[in-house]
Scaffold this active site. Structure first.
Site, mmCIF file in Angstrom:
data_model
loop_
_atom_site.group_PDB
_atom_site.id
_atom_site.type_symbol
_atom_site.label_atom_id
_atom_site.label_comp_id
_atom_site.label_asym_id
_atom_site.label_seq_id
_atom_site.Cartn_x
_atom_site.Cartn_y
_atom_site.Cartn_z
ATOM 1 N N HIS A 140 16.077 -35.996 -12.388
ATOM 2 C CA HIS A 140 15.415 -36.533 -11.201
ATOM 3 C C HIS A 140 13.951 -36.102 -11.123
ATOM 4 O O HIS A 140 13.397 -36.013 -10.030
ATOM 5 C CB HIS A 140 16.186 -36.114 -9.948
ATOM 6 C CG HIS A 140 17.589 -36.620 -9.951
ATOM 7 N ND1 HIS A 140 17.915 -37.903 -9.599
ATOM 8 C CD2 HIS A 140 18.742 -36.030 -10.345
ATOM 9 C CE1 HIS A 140 19.224 -38.083 -9.741
ATOM 10 N NE2 HIS A 140 19.749 -36.953 -10.192
ATOM 11 N N CYS A 142 0.825 -1.208 0.000
ATOM 12 C CA CYS A 142 0.000 0.000 0.000
ATOM 13 C C CYS A 142 0.862 1.263 0.000
ATOM 14 O O CYS A 142 1.944 1.288 0.585
ATOM 15 C CB CYS A 142 -0.863 0.038 1.245
ATOM 16 S SG CYS A 142 -1.819 -1.447 1.498
ATOM 17 N N ARG A 150 4.536 0.359 -6.376
ATOM 18 C CA ARG A 150 4.569 -0.494 -5.189
ATOM 19 C C ARG A 150 3.584 -1.655 -5.294
ATOM 20 O O ARG A 150 3.706 -2.636 -4.572
ATOM 21 C CB ARG A 150 4.206 0.333 -3.941
ATOM 22 C CG ARG A 150 5.199 1.413 -3.621
ATOM 23 C CD ARG A 150 4.658 2.334 -2.546
ATOM 24 N NE ARG A 150 4.526 1.648 -1.273
ATOM 25 C CZ ARG A 150 5.451 1.671 -0.322
ATOM 26 N NH1 ARG A 150 6.563 2.333 -0.503
ATOM 27 N NH2 ARG A 150 5.264 1.043 0.810
ATOM 28 N N LYS A 194 11.761 -14.235 -13.161
ATOM 29 C CA LYS A 194 11.506 -13.039 -13.976
ATOM 30 C C LYS A 194 10.419 -13.337 -15.005
ATOM 31 O O LYS A 194 9.497 -12.561 -15.200
ATOM 32 C CB LYS A 194 12.792 -12.668 -14.687
ATOM 33 C CG LYS A 194 13.397 -11.351 -14.681
ATOM 34 C CD LYS A 194 13.575 -10.450 -13.541
ATOM 35 C CE LYS A 194 12.813 -10.615 -12.287
ATOM 36 N NZ LYS A 194 13.484 -10.170 -11.098
ATOM 37 N N GLU A 197 16.428 -17.364 -11.061
ATOM 38 C CA GLU A 197 16.067 -15.951 -11.255
ATOM 39 C C GLU A 197 15.448 -15.739 -12.642
ATOM 40 O O GLU A 197 14.474 -15.001 -12.786
ATOM 41 C CB GLU A 197 17.304 -15.065 -11.057
ATOM 42 C CG GLU A 197 17.125 -13.596 -11.369
ATOM 43 C CD GLU A 197 16.040 -12.914 -10.543
ATOM 44 O OE1 GLU A 197 15.539 -13.489 -9.563
ATOM 45 O OE2 GLU A 197 15.665 -11.781 -10.922
ATOM 46 N N LYS A 241 5.807 -4.185 -4.989
ATOM 47 C CA LYS A 241 7.247 -3.951 -5.100
ATOM 48 C C LYS A 241 7.946 -4.185 -3.771
ATOM 49 O O LYS A 241 9.031 -4.734 -3.710
ATOM 50 C CB LYS A 241 7.487 -2.516 -5.582
ATOM 51 C CG LYS A 241 8.963 -2.141 -5.740
ATOM 52 C CD LYS A 241 9.582 -2.870 -6.899
ATOM 53 C CE LYS A 241 11.057 -2.593 -7.057
ATOM 54 N NZ LYS A 241 11.723 -3.604 -7.883
ATOM 55 N N ASN A 299 -1.185 1.269 6.161
ATOM 56 C CA ASN A 299 -0.420 0.202 5.513
ATOM 57 C C ASN A 299 0.008 -0.745 6.623
ATOM 58 O O ASN A 299 0.475 -0.296 7.656
ATOM 59 C CB ASN A 299 0.801 0.815 4.810
ATOM 60 C CG ASN A 299 1.639 -0.236 4.099
ATOM 61 O OD1 ASN A 299 1.203 -1.369 3.906
ATOM 62 N ND2 ASN A 299 2.844 0.149 3.714
ATOM 63 N N GLY A 300 -0.142 -2.051 6.398
ATOM 64 C CA GLY A 300 0.237 -3.026 7.428
ATOM 65 C C GLY A 300 -0.937 -3.930 7.734
ATOM 66 O O GLY A 300 -1.908 -3.978 6.973
ATOM 67 N N TRP A 327 -3.214 -2.579 -1.476
ATOM 68 C CA TRP A 327 -2.910 -3.936 -1.941
ATOM 69 C C TRP A 327 -3.655 -4.846 -0.985
ATOM 70 O O TRP A 327 -3.309 -4.946 0.200
ATOM 71 C CB TRP A 327 -1.401 -4.171 -1.891
ATOM 72 C CG TRP A 327 -0.966 -5.446 -2.552
ATOM 73 C CD1 TRP A 327 -0.688 -5.634 -3.873
ATOM 74 C CD2 TRP A 327 -0.725 -6.707 -1.911
ATOM 75 N NE1 TRP A 327 -0.300 -6.933 -4.106
ATOM 76 C CE2 TRP A 327 -0.316 -7.615 -2.916
ATOM 77 C CE3 TRP A 327 -0.818 -7.165 -0.600
ATOM 78 C CZ2 TRP A 327 -0.008 -8.945 -2.653
ATOM 79 C CZ3 TRP A 327 -0.517 -8.486 -0.331
ATOM 80 C CH2 TRP A 327 -0.108 -9.364 -1.344
ATOM 81 N N GLU A 347 6.871 -13.840 -13.284
ATOM 82 C CA GLU A 347 6.205 -12.694 -12.667
ATOM 83 C C GLU A 347 5.710 -11.663 -13.685
ATOM 84 O O GLU A 347 4.696 -11.027 -13.448
ATOM 85 C CB GLU A 347 7.032 -12.049 -11.558
ATOM 86 C CG GLU A 347 8.308 -11.417 -11.979
ATOM 87 C CD GLU A 347 9.134 -10.924 -10.792
ATOM 88 O OE1 GLU A 347 8.567 -10.656 -9.725
ATOM 89 O OE2 GLU A 347 10.356 -10.812 -10.950
HETATM 90 C C1 F6R Z 1 11.183 -10.128 -8.079
HETATM 91 C C2 F6R Z 1 11.208 -9.244 -6.948
HETATM 92 C C3 F6R Z 1 10.930 -9.821 -5.599
HETATM 93 C C4 F6R Z 1 11.843 -9.155 -4.564
HETATM 94 C C5 F6R Z 1 11.468 -9.628 -3.152
HETATM 95 C C6 F6R Z 1 12.401 -9.064 -2.106
HETATM 96 O O1 F6R Z 1 11.496 -9.449 -9.254
HETATM 97 O O2 F6R Z 1 11.413 -8.078 -7.084
HETATM 98 O O3 F6R Z 1 11.083 -11.201 -5.586
HETATM 99 O O4 F6R Z 1 13.167 -9.483 -4.855
HETATM 100 O O5 F6R Z 1 10.155 -9.221 -2.862
HETATM 101 O O6 F6R Z 1 12.385 -7.674 -2.124
HETATM 102 P P1 F6R Z 1 13.561 -6.834 -1.483
HETATM 103 O O7 F6R Z 1 14.787 -7.128 -2.263
HETATM 104 O O8 F6R Z 1 13.116 -5.411 -1.594
HETATM 105 O O9 F6R Z 1 13.679 -7.303 -0.064
#
Ligand code: F6R
Length: 608
Positions: free
Chosen positions: A504, A2, A27, A485, A481, A603, A98-99, A74, A488
């Site tokens: 396996h 949020c 965010r 990517k 990774e 985010k 937020n929270g 959110w 998501e």
């Molecule tokens: C994926 C992504 C998330 C963050 C994760 C941790 O592209 O951005 O998987 O890496 O939410 O976020 P931080 O690094 O801000 O702790």
């Protein structure tokens, strides 16, 4: 998650609130709302979905008032509907949050019994009613303090009170919050970027602090009601940081920023004589080297840590444990003495990562905790014993790209630094690795300048059932990774696997509808990865091969070859980032998804 904004200005605040919410869109959110106070009455507008829906609502019913609050939600408790969108209002209080209020159920039962009427399914709605109840009985400051002492969970709160049109109220515990002041007003926000173009100075609010902000100044208190010292800093972002610079998406802009980020990191940490200096983590220079390292993170940051484990163990010959923060915090880990915690986070506000840091400091106060973080004002950066800043600049695309590469780069420097201190790497080798990292910035530019092969590879993802990513050694986590990517931002299912693990189980998935991305630079067990490649090809898979050798060097008939310049043990993963990120980006564009704000994602994950 949020986004919160509150503004008190010398003019109508509606457009400023909306602009701030726009700068916090990245965010992640699924509904939004604004409330302003004018002539003793609250006026509000809310909309489900994107901010453009709220903007349309405001165009037909504009709000006017010099004080107001806004929110992008959110959803956690209750669906993303107009009713559940913030602000939530009681007779005299309008509030955004937020929270998560963990004891919301008990509070709701109690408030309903006292005659309060609830309209939403949110945990937040207890807050305005609880405050309303308190201000019937006591002075406002006491009412706030008592409300905060009765709520459990995490919160950043901004509120306005009907009878006090000159005060913005705020409180923080566990979710980020800052105040701002500029030429035309004062602000409260969950994100510095929200204040770009509005404020010149900011004040970061610590946990358990709360207070009120007026055009004349700030009153800041701790939970016992004692005044807290005020500390203003310059706003760390500019309005330009929130622009796309001609790129169609923030994500693409951020992928292209990576050569500059890498150069900035090297300039920052590598001195003219090749010495590596971490000024904000002096204990790394002063104390004996640790006997064990624990690295904790979530998501993409966790993947960066996994790659670094190969580097650190190889040169330091000490155990390096890597875990997902949400698992580590609940599994009664054995920490022990002489252990260095490395907590990695782009945002520095990820709830689980922060909690591990706090737990680590509580349980083994003799150990040191190092934050690798992109936001120096964040809770993680401020609470750790030392910081290695990522210097990636604000990352707005929800999918992390440049911060991931920056984490790899600083982890490579940390490994070289520690290996040098341990006497585990001769000076000439350190110098060679530093030179390879320098070269990688130029090589990245070349990769970014010619993306035709990536687009060709992306075309192979039309009408597929999913994708598999394979790698070995430090490139195994890069397979994880690459898959993250892709899933998501394109919503295609994808899995990353250690190439040797493929037989396996996952090999059962293979057919021509599951493209397989094979990461096979010559640094990391090339021959073995290539034989895994032949195994999937023999079962009908179309292979996208990421390689740093001329094609002739390895006999494959891959459907597509993405060549990266040859790097060394540390720089190769940095180069491999580029085709992995561009491939996910191109597939997402081809499938027409919302690249910068993919569905359901936030985010910065500020609740556990
Ligand atoms: C994926 C992504 C998330 C963050 C994760 C941790 O592209 O951005 O998987 O890496 O939410 O976020 P931080 O690094 O801000 O702790």
């Amino acid at each position: 998650m949020c986004g919160i904004i509150g503004a008190l200005c010398d003019h109508n605040v509606q457009d400023e609130l909306l602009g701030a919410l726009r700068r916090m869109e990245y965010r992640g959110y699924d509904s939004a709302g604004i409330c302003v106070l004018d002539g003793g009455s609250f006026q509000q507008a809310k909309a489900a979905g994107k901010l453009s829906n709220l903007q349309r609502e405001l165009a037909s019913h504009p709000l006017s008032g010099r004080i107001g609050i806004g929110h992008t939600r959110w959803a956690t408790h209750g669906e993303p509907t107009i009713i559940n969108a913030h602000p939530h209002i009681s007779a005299n209080v309008a509030l955004v949050h937020n929270g998560i209020i963990e004891n919301h159920h008990q509070l709701r039962v109690q408030l309903v019994a006292q005659g309060y009427c609830f309209v939403s399914q949110t945990d937040t709605e207890v807050l305005p009613h609880l405050l309303e109840e308190k201000i019937q009985q006591r002075e406002l400051l006491d009412a706030w303090r008592e409300m905060l002492s009765e709520i459990e969970g995490a919160y950043a709160i901004a509120a306005i009170i009907r009878s006090l049109p000159g005060s913005l109220w705020f409180a923080r515990k566990g979710s980020p919050l800052l105040l701002g002041r500029g030429a035309h007003g004062v602000y409260v926000a969950s994100d510095a970027l929200a204040l770009a173009g509005l404020a010149d100075e900011v004040m970061y609010i610590d946990d358990h602090h709360w207070g009120r902000l007026t055009l004349e100044g700030v009153e800041l208190y701790d939970l016992s009601g004692n005044p807290v010292e005020l500390e203003w800093d310059p706003l760390p972002v500019t309005a330009h940081d929130a622009e796309k610079d001609g790129f169609p998406h923030y994500m693409l802009k951020e992928i292209h920023e990576q050569p500059a980020v890498l150069r900035r990191i090297l300039r920052q940490y590598v001195k003219g004589d090749g010495e590596i200096v971490f000024e904000q983590a002096s204990f790394l220079h002063e104390k004996p080297l640790p006997q064990r390292i624990v690295m904790i993170a979530c998501g993409t940051s966790y993947h960066a840590a996994l790659t670094a484990r190969y580097w650190l163990e190889r040169y330091l010959k000490i155990p390096v444990e890597v875990d997902i923060a949400s698992e580590y915090r609940y599994r009664d880990p054995v920490i022990g003495q002489h252990t260095l915690l490395v907590a990695l986070s782009q945002s520095g506000e990820t709830a689980d990562t922060l909690e591990v840091l706090r737990m680590f400091k509580r349980h083994t106060p003799g150990n040191d905790a190092l934050a690798l973080c992109n936001v120096p004002s964040s809770s993680l950066a401020r609470e750790a014993d030392g910081l290695i800043e990522l210097f990636a600049g604000p990352e707005i695309g929800v999918a992390s790209t440049k911060a991931y590469m920056a984490q790899l780069a600083v982890l490579a420097l940390l490994t070289l630094f520690m290996a040098r201190r341990a006497g585990a790497m001769p000076e000439e080798r350190v110098a060679e690795h530093l030179a390879a990292l320098e070269r990688a910035a130029t090589d990245m530019e070349a990769l970014l300048a010619d993306t035709a092969a990536v687009r060709q590879a992306a075309a192979l993802f039309a009408d597929v059932r999913g994708a598999l990513y394979l790698g070995r050694g430090p490139c195994y986590p890069m397979a994880l990774e690459g898959a993250l990517k892709l899933k998501e931002i394109s919503y295609l299912h994808a899995e990353g696997y250690a190439a040797g693990e493929m037989k396996h189980g996952p090999i059962a998935l293979i057919d021509h509808l599951i493209p397989v991305v094979v990461i096979a630079p010559k640094q990391y067990h090339l021959e073995k990865v290539i034989s895994n490649l032949h195994e999937v090809q023999a079962r009908g898979a179309r292979v996208i091969l990421i390689v740093d050798l001329p094609e002739a060097g390895i006999a494959t008939d891959a459907a597509c070859v993405l060549r990266v310049p040859e790097g060394d043990y540390f720089s190769t993963p940095l180069l491999v980032c580029i085709p992995l990120q561009l491939l996910a980006y191109e597939v997402a564009c081809m499938l027409g998804t919302d690249v910068d704000q993919p569905r359901n994602l936030a985010k910065s994950v500020t609740v556990e």
